[in-house]
Design an enzyme around this catalytic site. Structure first.
Site, short mmCIF file in Angstrom:
data_model
loop_
_atom_site.label_atom_id
_atom_site.label_comp_id
_atom_site.label_asym_id
_atom_site.label_seq_id
_atom_site.Cartn_x
_atom_site.Cartn_y
_atom_site.Cartn_z
N ASN A 144 -56.13 -3.11 33.07
CA ASN A 144 -56.76 -3.64 34.27
C ASN A 144 -57.99 -2.82 34.67
O ASN A 144 -58.05 -1.62 34.43
CB ASN A 144 -55.75 -3.68 35.42
CG ASN A 144 -54.57 -4.57 35.11
OD1 ASN A 144 -54.70 -5.50 34.32
ND2 ASN A 144 -53.43 -4.29 35.70
N ILE A 145 -58.93 -3.49 35.31
CA ILE A 145 -60.17 -2.84 35.73
C ILE A 145 -60.23 -2.68 37.24
O ILE A 145 -61.25 -2.26 37.79
CB ILE A 145 -61.40 -3.63 35.24
CG1 ILE A 145 -61.39 -5.05 35.80
CG2 ILE A 145 -61.46 -3.66 33.72
CD1 ILE A 145 -62.61 -5.87 35.44
N CYS A 189 -75.88 4.26 35.40
CA CYS A 189 -77.20 3.67 35.17
C CYS A 189 -77.40 3.45 33.67
O CYS A 189 -77.18 4.35 32.86
CB CYS A 189 -78.30 4.58 35.72
SG CYS A 189 -79.97 4.02 35.32
N ARG A 211 -44.05 -13.09 32.69
CA ARG A 211 -43.63 -14.45 33.01
C ARG A 211 -43.27 -15.25 31.76
O ARG A 211 -42.36 -16.07 31.79
CB ARG A 211 -44.74 -15.18 33.78
CG ARG A 211 -44.91 -14.70 35.21
CD ARG A 211 -45.81 -15.63 35.98
NE ARG A 211 -45.97 -15.21 37.36
CZ ARG A 211 -45.12 -15.48 38.35
NH1 ARG A 211 -44.04 -16.20 38.09
NH2 ARG A 211 -45.32 -15.06 39.57
N THR A 212 -44.01 -15.02 30.70
CA THR A 212 -43.78 -15.79 29.47
C THR A 212 -43.56 -14.85 28.30
O THR A 212 -44.14 -13.76 28.26
CB THR A 212 -44.97 -16.72 29.17
OG1 THR A 212 -46.18 -15.94 29.11
CG2 THR A 212 -45.11 -17.78 30.26
N HIS A 218 -59.69 -0.31 29.50
CA HIS A 218 -60.88 -1.14 29.61
C HIS A 218 -61.82 -0.64 30.71
O HIS A 218 -62.68 -1.38 31.17
CB HIS A 218 -60.50 -2.59 29.88
CG HIS A 218 -59.72 -3.22 28.78
ND1 HIS A 218 -59.15 -4.46 28.87
CD2 HIS A 218 -59.40 -2.76 27.54
CE1 HIS A 218 -58.53 -4.76 27.74
NE2 HIS A 218 -58.65 -3.73 26.92
N THR A 263 -48.57 -8.54 30.46
CA THR A 263 -49.64 -8.77 29.49
C THR A 263 -49.09 -9.50 28.28
O THR A 263 -47.94 -9.26 27.87
CB THR A 263 -50.29 -7.44 29.03
OG1 THR A 263 -51.19 -7.70 27.96
CG2 THR A 263 -49.25 -6.43 28.57
#
Length: 516
Positions: free
Chosen positions: A269-270, A296, A430-431, A288, A405
């Site tokens: 996650n970001i 910059c 969930r899946t 990530h 994930t």
């Protein structure tokens, strides 16, 4: 080990060596499935398969062979069709393949005539594709070869870990837990994940008409350097605005840390919400990157991320303060021309405005663009990712927990296969996923599942989003002995699956005196 592969990019977009058969083209030609395997009669194809299996690299960066080819026709649940094997048969076929190898397996199954290739595909979660319908059975053998390859390169499930009680026991006994997290642990806070249909960020970006062919290009570093307006036109929608909030799942990871059980939290996650939950930097690898800092792109000047949030929320391109100061000192900064709405013409600013130091009045295209330190597609992962995984965690880990994930983004998806296969692995989401064999699958809302695990472990997981009287229904998914589905029971539905009350110890009956 330093990966040059783009973080967040699906495997099919990675640059790969020509010698790596990471993607296989499958098409129909002359009543046969052909591709890199050059499918021929059974014996030849099986020998090629064995050669490919033997040539697999031990490197954690090696991609899962052929995953992209059959991903679209794979099922994460057992196929429940008339022409499919039963769940029990599927388990037996998979075990048999591992026990005797692909060549002998094919002799005992399709060569003996005991089952068709088309039906045997369903044992590996492959639904026979429509484009092969009506062709001879041997036309399906190419896909069977791919399916067997995928099955054999998977880690084998540990048979002695299956139940929720097993998961709780592992939590309580383990001292070096690696937790790998994805967007699913933040969705309860209103932060969208990336790949869910309709609600995912990529699905939403497709509807905006940004002038790009693929919504993932928003996070492509080459496109950002060419035109940062594409990213900053949507950045305000993904900017975390949690104001110190964190989910119960974040609290669960922090609980593992507080009990001195957390080895490392690898986060994809970001949003940097881990910091809100109190997860220490020495226990966290943000694979990530995150919005926590920004750099910059011209001079490398780094700032705290929140210093550019105002520009992001306003839809502006944040520019580097250091570059602006340098431009001012050499007189390179020029005033903007103001816009007269009544005449629709640009006008010069009055000299009385000269003392106004508002940076918004300046044309500063020469100043560097500030970019949040998110790892874009085409950028290298942080050195810390591979260094900690290879030189620290692999030798210490005693439990792996994957939460929220689908593990479809490489090279983070290769963390789990890289860790020692004898270490227990728990999956919470969930899946389910089909490309990795976890020992225990706990399916449902992440927050609900971790709260129930803590309750059974006797840990007090405090969080305002958790209801103290929450009841949870837990059922085994058909065909599995280690895949559990969690559902919150609505008020008034009663207590599901009540746990047996502890048996009362009976008082011993008084001994009867022997008659004289």
């Amino acid at each position: 080990m330093k990966s040059k592969r783009p973080v967040g990019r699906p495997r099919k977009n990675w640059p790969v060596k020509e010698s790596e058969p990471s993607k296989v083209r499958v098409e129909v030609a002359d009543d046969q499935v052909v591709g890199h395997l050059n499918v021929r009669p059974h014996g030849h194809a099986r020998n090629e398969l064995e050669e490919r299996i033997n040539d697999l690299s031990d490197s954690w960066e090696t991609e899962s062979l052929f995953e992209d080819v059959i991903e679209d026709i794979s099922e994460d649940k057992f196929i429940n069709d008339v022409d499919a094997v039963t769940p029990e048969e599927a388990v037996r076929y998979r075990q048999l393949l591992r026990a005797i190898g692909p060549q002998e397996f094919c002799k005992r199954t399709v060569d003996s005539g005991s089952i068709t290739v088309k039906k045997l595909l369903t044992a590996f979660g492959i639904r026979p594709p429509a484009f092969l319908e009506g062709l001879p059975d041997h036309a399906y053998f190419g896909l069977l070869t791919l399916a067997m390859t995928r099955e054999l390169v998977k880690r084998a499930k540990l048979p002695n870990y299956n139940t929720i009680d097993d998961a709780v026991a592992l939590l309580k006994s383990s001292r070096n837990i690696v937790v790998l997290t994805g967007a699913g642990i933040s969705t309860s806070l209103g932060i969208p994940d990336f790949r869910s249909k309709e609600t995912g960020l990529y699905s939403q970006l497709e509807k905006l008409g940004l002038g790009i062919s693929d919504p993932q290009e928003v996070f492509n570093i080459d496109i950002f350097r060419e035109d940062p307006t594409i990213f900053y036109s949507v950045a305000k929608d993904i900017l975390p605005d949690t104001k110190g909030l964190y989910s119960p799942t974040h609290a669960f990871i922090a609980k593992l840390q507080d009990q001195d059980k957390l080895l490392t939290n690898y986060s994809q996650n970001i949003d940097n919400i881990e910091a809100n939950a109190g997860i220490r930097p020495d226990k966290l690898v943000q694979c990530h990157g995150s919005f926590a800092t920004a750099t910059c792109q011209k001079c490398g000047y780094k700032v705290q991320g929140d210093t550019i949030f105002a520009d992001i929320k306003a839809g502006n391109i944040p520019r580097c303060e250091k570059c602006i100061a340098a431009l001012r000192s050499n007189g390179s900064v020029k005033r903007k021309r103001s816009y007269n709405k009544s005449t629709s013409k640009k006008t010069r600013r009055r000299s009385t405005d000269d003392d106004d130091d508002d940076d918004g009045q300046y044309d500063i295209p020469a100043a560097g663009v500030m970019k949040p330190d998110i790892t874009f597609f085409g950028e290298e992962l942080p050195d810390e990712f591979s260094q900690r995984l290879v030189k620290h965690d692999r030798d210490l880990v005693d439990l792996v927990i994957v939460i929220g994930t689908s593990l479809k983004v490489a090279p983070v998806s290769e963390v789990v296969p890289y860790l020692p296969p004898h270490i227990p692995q728990i999956y919470i989401s969930r899946t389910p996923v089909s490309h990795i064999n976890f020992d225990i699958d706990l399916l449902g809302d992440c927050d609900v599942i971790v709260a129930e695990l803590c309750r059974r472990a006797g840990w007090n997981l405090e969080h305002p989003m958790l209801k103290p009287d929450q009841k949870v229904d837990i059922k085994l998914e058909d065909g599995y002995k280690s895949r559990h589905v969690f559902t919150v029971v609505k008020p008034g539905e009663g207590s599901p699956n009540p746990e047996p009350e502890p048996k009362q110890k009976q008082k011993p009956k008084p001994k009867r005196e022997a008659k004289s």
